[in-house]
Design a protein around this motif. Structure first.
Motif, short mmCIF file in Angstrom:
data_model
loop_
_atom_site.label_atom_id
_atom_site.label_comp_id
_atom_site.label_asym_id
_atom_site.label_seq_id
_atom_site.Cartn_x
_atom_site.Cartn_y
_atom_site.Cartn_z
N GLN A 1 0.82 -1.19 0.00
CA GLN A 1 0.00 0.00 0.00
C GLN A 1 0.87 1.26 0.00
O GLN A 1 2.05 1.20 0.34
N VAL A 2 0.25 2.34 -0.39
CA VAL A 2 0.92 3.64 -0.44
C VAL A 2 0.15 4.61 0.44
O VAL A 2 -1.09 4.69 0.36
N GLN A 3 0.85 5.33 1.27
CA GLN A 3 0.24 6.36 2.09
C GLN A 3 0.71 7.73 1.59
O GLN A 3 1.89 7.91 1.29
N LEU A 4 -0.23 8.66 1.52
CA LEU A 4 0.08 10.03 1.14
C LEU A 4 -0.28 10.94 2.31
O LEU A 4 -1.42 10.95 2.76
N ALA A 5 0.71 11.69 2.78
CA ALA A 5 0.49 12.56 3.93
C ALA A 5 0.68 14.00 3.50
O ALA A 5 1.77 14.40 3.09
N GLU A 6 -0.41 14.78 3.57
CA GLU A 6 -0.35 16.21 3.22
C GLU A 6 -0.09 17.04 4.46
O GLU A 6 -0.49 16.69 5.57
N SER A 7 0.53 18.18 4.25
CA SER A 7 0.73 19.14 5.32
C SER A 7 0.88 20.52 4.72
O SER A 7 1.08 20.66 3.51
N GLY A 8 0.77 21.54 5.57
CA GLY A 8 1.01 22.90 5.12
C GLY A 8 -0.21 23.76 4.96
O GLY A 8 -0.10 24.96 4.65
N GLY A 9 -1.39 23.20 5.15
CA GLY A 9 -2.59 24.01 5.03
C GLY A 9 -2.74 24.96 6.20
O GLY A 9 -1.98 24.91 7.17
N GLY A 10 -3.73 25.86 6.09
CA GLY A 10 -3.97 26.79 7.18
C GLY A 10 -4.79 27.98 6.73
O GLY A 10 -5.39 27.96 5.65
N LEU A 11 -4.82 28.99 7.57
CA LEU A 11 -5.56 30.22 7.30
C LEU A 11 -4.58 31.30 6.85
O LEU A 11 -3.55 31.52 7.50
N VAL A 12 -4.92 31.96 5.75
CA VAL A 12 -4.03 32.99 5.22
C VAL A 12 -4.90 34.13 4.68
O VAL A 12 -6.04 33.89 4.23
N GLN A 13 -4.39 35.32 4.72
CA GLN A 13 -5.12 36.47 4.19
C GLN A 13 -5.03 36.51 2.67
O GLN A 13 -4.06 35.98 2.09
N PRO A 14 -5.99 37.13 2.02
CA PRO A 14 -5.90 37.29 0.56
C PRO A 14 -4.59 37.96 0.16
O PRO A 14 -4.14 38.90 0.82
N GLY A 15 -3.98 37.42 -0.88
CA GLY A 15 -2.68 37.90 -1.32
C GLY A 15 -1.51 37.18 -0.70
O GLY A 15 -0.37 37.37 -1.13
N GLY A 16 -1.79 36.37 0.29
CA GLY A 16 -0.74 35.65 0.99
C GLY A 16 -0.31 34.38 0.27
O GLY A 16 -0.78 34.08 -0.84
N SER A 17 0.58 33.63 0.92
CA SER A 17 1.15 32.42 0.32
C SER A 17 1.11 31.27 1.32
O SER A 17 1.14 31.47 2.54
N LEU A 18 1.03 30.08 0.76
CA LEU A 18 1.15 28.83 1.52
C LEU A 18 1.90 27.83 0.67
O LEU A 18 1.86 27.89 -0.56
N ARG A 19 2.56 26.89 1.34
CA ARG A 19 3.24 25.81 0.63
C ARG A 19 2.75 24.49 1.18
O ARG A 19 2.94 24.19 2.37
N LEU A 20 2.10 23.71 0.32
CA LEU A 20 1.61 22.40 0.71
C LEU A 20 2.67 21.35 0.36
O LEU A 20 3.37 21.46 -0.63
N SER A 21 2.72 20.31 1.20
CA SER A 21 3.62 19.19 0.96
C SER A 21 2.83 17.90 0.97
O SER A 21 1.85 17.77 1.71
N CYS A 22 3.29 16.97 0.16
CA CYS A 22 2.69 15.63 0.12
C CYS A 22 3.83 14.62 0.10
O CYS A 22 4.65 14.62 -0.82
N ALA A 23 3.87 13.78 1.11
CA ALA A 23 4.92 12.77 1.20
C ALA A 23 4.31 11.39 0.98
O ALA A 23 3.38 10.99 1.69
#
Length: 119
Positions: A1-23
Motif C-alpha cells: 500500500q501507499v500512504q500520502l500525507a499532506e501538510s502545510g494548510g492553514g488560514l491565510v489572508q488574501p494575497g498571501g502564500s502557503l506551501r503544501l507538501s505531500c509525502a
C-alpha cells in the motif's frame, strides 16, 4: 500500500502564500504522476496541478501564474502565491503508483489539508 500525507494548510489572508507538501510512503515500486486536487464546499473536486516523473507540469487555468507544483522523489509540493478567497478548499494529494509485488497501477489519495483564504 501507499500512504500520502499532506501538510502545510492553514488560514491565510488574501494575497498571501502557503506551501503544501505531500509525502508518499509505503511499499512503492514505481511512483508515477503526483497531482493536487481541491474541493470547495458544495463543489466537485477539481484538478489543481499535476507533475509527472519527468517534471512536466499542468495547471488549472484558475491557478496558472500563481501556483507552482514541484517534486522531489516521493514528495510533491504546491507553492501557492497571491491566494484568493476562491482558493479556499480542502486540498488533496493524489498519486498513481505500483506497489512492490504488483504489476499494475493503483490510485492513492491523501486525507486532505484545509486551506482557508480570508481576511
Amino acid at each position: 500500500q501507499v500512504q500520502l500525507a499532506e501538510s502545510g494548510g492553514g488560514l491565510v489572508q488574501p494575497g498571501g502564500s502557503l506551501r503544501l507538501s505531500c509525502a508518499a510512503s509505503g511499499s512503492i515500486f514505481y511512483l508515477n504522476t503526483m497531482t493536487w486536487y481541491r474541493q470547495a464546499p458544495g463543489k466537485e473536486r477539481e484538478l489543481v496541478a499535476t507533475i509527472n516523473r519527468g517534471g512536466s507540469t499542468n495547471y488549472a487555468d484558475s491557478v496558472k501564474g500563481r501556483f507552482t507544483i514541484s517534486r522531489d522523489n516521493a514528495k510533491a509540493f504546491l507553492q501557492m502565491n497571491s491566494l484568493k478567497p476562491e482558493d479556499t478548499a480542502v486540498y488533496y494529494c493524489y498519486a498513481r503508483a505500483i506497489v512492490v509485488g504488483s504489476t499494475t497501477f493503483s490510485n492513492y489519495w491523501g486525507q486532505g489539508t484545509q486551506v482557508t483564504v480570508s481576511s
